[in-house]
Design a protein around this motif. Structure first.
Motif, short mmCIF file in Angstrom:
data_model
loop_
_atom_site.label_atom_id
_atom_site.label_comp_id
_atom_site.label_asym_id
_atom_site.label_seq_id
_atom_site.Cartn_x
_atom_site.Cartn_y
_atom_site.Cartn_z
N GLU A 33 0.84 -1.20 0.00
CA GLU A 33 0.00 0.00 0.00
C GLU A 33 0.87 1.25 0.00
O GLU A 33 0.62 2.20 -0.73
CB GLU A 33 -0.92 -0.02 1.22
CG GLU A 33 -1.79 1.20 1.39
CD GLU A 33 -2.64 1.16 2.64
OE1 GLU A 33 -3.45 2.09 2.82
OE2 GLU A 33 -2.51 0.20 3.45
N LEU A 55 0.82 -0.24 -4.52
CA LEU A 55 -0.60 -0.43 -4.79
C LEU A 55 -1.43 0.43 -3.82
O LEU A 55 -2.12 -0.09 -2.95
CB LEU A 55 -0.99 -1.91 -4.65
CG LEU A 55 -2.38 -2.29 -5.16
CD1 LEU A 55 -2.44 -2.22 -6.68
CD2 LEU A 55 -2.77 -3.68 -4.68
N ALA A 57 -4.51 2.77 -2.46
CA ALA A 57 -5.95 2.61 -2.64
C ALA A 57 -6.48 3.45 -3.79
O ALA A 57 -7.36 3.01 -4.54
CB ALA A 57 -6.67 2.96 -1.34
N ASP A 59 -5.22 4.24 -6.57
CA ASP A 59 -4.75 3.91 -7.91
C ASP A 59 -4.68 2.39 -8.13
O ASP A 59 -3.97 1.91 -9.01
CB ASP A 59 -3.37 4.53 -8.14
CG ASP A 59 -3.04 4.70 -9.62
OD1 ASP A 59 -3.99 4.81 -10.42
OD2 ASP A 59 -1.85 4.73 -9.96
N GLU A 60 -5.45 1.64 -7.35
CA GLU A 60 -5.36 0.18 -7.42
C GLU A 60 -5.78 -0.35 -8.78
O GLU A 60 -5.13 -1.25 -9.34
CB GLU A 60 -6.23 -0.46 -6.33
CG GLU A 60 -6.14 -1.98 -6.30
CD GLU A 60 -6.86 -2.61 -5.13
OE1 GLU A 60 -6.89 -3.85 -5.06
OE2 GLU A 60 -7.41 -1.87 -4.28
N GLU A 61 -6.84 0.18 -9.34
CA GLU A 61 -7.35 -0.34 -10.61
C GLU A 61 -6.31 -0.19 -11.72
O GLU A 61 -6.11 -1.11 -12.52
CB GLU A 61 -8.64 0.37 -10.98
CG GLU A 61 -9.26 -0.17 -12.26
CD GLU A 61 -10.66 0.33 -12.49
OE1 GLU A 61 -11.28 -0.10 -13.49
OE2 GLU A 61 -11.15 1.14 -11.69
N ARG A 63 -3.01 0.11 -11.47
CA ARG A 63 -1.73 -0.58 -11.24
C ARG A 63 -1.87 -2.10 -11.17
O ARG A 63 -0.86 -2.81 -11.20
CB ARG A 63 -1.10 -0.07 -9.95
CG ARG A 63 -0.83 1.43 -9.97
CD ARG A 63 0.06 1.85 -8.84
NE ARG A 63 0.18 3.31 -8.77
CZ ARG A 63 1.16 3.94 -8.16
NH1 ARG A 63 2.13 3.26 -7.59
NH2 ARG A 63 1.20 5.26 -8.13
N ALA A 64 -3.10 -2.60 -11.05
CA ALA A 64 -3.28 -4.05 -10.86
C ALA A 64 -2.78 -4.85 -12.06
O ALA A 64 -2.20 -5.94 -11.90
CB ALA A 64 -4.75 -4.35 -10.58
N THR A 81 -0.50 -4.53 3.35
CA THR A 81 -0.93 -3.15 3.51
C THR A 81 -0.17 -2.56 4.70
O THR A 81 0.68 -3.23 5.30
CB THR A 81 -2.45 -3.07 3.74
OG1 THR A 81 -2.83 -3.97 4.78
CG2 THR A 81 -3.21 -3.43 2.48
N PRO A 91 -6.52 -1.67 0.65
CA PRO A 91 -6.28 -2.04 -0.75
C PRO A 91 -6.02 -3.54 -0.90
O PRO A 91 -5.58 -4.20 0.04
CB PRO A 91 -5.04 -1.23 -1.12
CG PRO A 91 -5.04 -0.08 -0.17
CD PRO A 91 -5.60 -0.62 1.11
N GLY A 92 -6.29 -4.06 -2.08
CA GLY A 92 -5.98 -5.45 -2.37
C GLY A 92 -7.14 -6.28 -2.88
O GLY A 92 -6.95 -7.27 -3.59
N LEU A 95 -7.22 -6.49 -6.71
CA LEU A 95 -6.11 -7.30 -7.21
C LEU A 95 -6.39 -8.79 -6.98
O LEU A 95 -6.20 -9.61 -7.88
CB LEU A 95 -4.81 -6.90 -6.52
CG LEU A 95 -3.58 -7.74 -6.89
CD1 LEU A 95 -3.25 -7.59 -8.36
CD2 LEU A 95 -2.38 -7.34 -6.03
#
Length: 271
Positions: A33, A55, A57, A59-61, A63-64, A81, A91-92, A95
């Motif tokens: 995170e 990763l 929260a 920008d997770e989509e 960077r996944a 995290t 986050p996670g 992913l």
């Protein structure tokens, strides 16, 4: 190519499991995170020069996909995290979802969880609990969620920021009634605090400046006695005769009977 979902300490570094340390040391890279925060943890463990994949929260989509590509190339990665178990109000989740969809092996490495820690010391004997996480920011969405939770007969577990704690306790009281609750602050840390009392008393206690991560556990709705149909109908009829509306009657009797059942009965008798 496994994706290890690794729980890390929520405060006390001694809570990291031996297996978690082994996975962090042996994996090909760490998905974090906040790489700076996790870097401090790895340095404490004597694990250095480990490749990182950030990763956050927000920008997770985006960077996944790059992380999934590394997994499909055969790399073993550990998802962590800042504290606790990834993908639980952290986050996670996205992913993990995409990894499962693409057939990547996802391996849990369990350990610290603030929610489980708080429930374990709540003192409420209800054997089930409902994890609600953070309440929605939008007022109408919060109200809708709390209305759904009002009749849940299980401990209710919330995460909250210290800045919003007093407001949230007030909203919980307004929506659920003045129930017994636990505010668990800074769990496993030096200034750990377990504050118990009614929601109104806790709101007063935390009306000033509050610091640290917070978990709120609220006792669930009480088990309701089986309604005597004749007595309930007589009570509802009497209240209707006094001019009370179905919604008011359901609210007044919600501590004894199912609010929804009373409301539907009142509507039927009103006709």
């Amino acid at each position: 190519m496994p994706l290890y979902v690794v729980a890390t300490p929520i405060g006390n570094l001694q809570d990291l499991t031996a297996r978690a340390r082994e996975v962090l040391a042996s994996c090909d890279g760490v998905v974090a995170e906040d790489t700076r925060y996790t870097g401090q943890l790895l340095k404490h463990l004597g694990i250095e020069k480990k490749p990182f994949h950030a990763l956050p929260a927000y920008d997770e989509e985006r960077r996944a996909d790059a992380i999934l590509e590394r997994l499909e190339q055969g790399a073993s990665l550990a998802l962590v995290t800042d504290a606790g178990t990834p993908a639980v109000s952290d986050p996670g989740a996205l992913l993990v979802h995409r990894a499962v969809e693409q057939g990547v092996a996802v391996v849990p490495v369990p350990g610290p969880s603030a929610a489980i820690a708080a429930v374990s010391v709540s003192g409420f004997v209800q054997p089930r609990f409902h994890f609600a996480g953070f309440l929605p920011r939008k007022a109408s969405h919060r109200a809708g969620m709390l209305a759904e939770l009002r009749e849940v007969r299980a401990q209710l577990v919330f995460y909250e920021s210290p800045q919003r704690l007093a407001r949230t306790l007030a909203e919980l009281q307004a929506a659920l009634g003045d129930r017994p609750a636990l505010v668990a602050r800074e769990l496993t840390k030096v200034h750990e605090e377990l504050a118990r009392g009614t929601l109104s008393a806790l709101e007063r206690r935390f009306s000033g400046e509050v610091r640290g991560e917070v978990v709120i556990v609220v006792r669930g709705a009480p088990e309701l006695a089986a309604a005597d149909p004749a007595l309930l109908e007589a009570d509802v009829r009497a209240r209707l005769a006094k001019g009370e509306r179905p919604k008011e009657i359901a609210e007044a009797l919600s501590g004894q009977y199912s609010k929804r059942h009373v409301y539907q009965l009142a509507l039927k008798l009103e006709r």
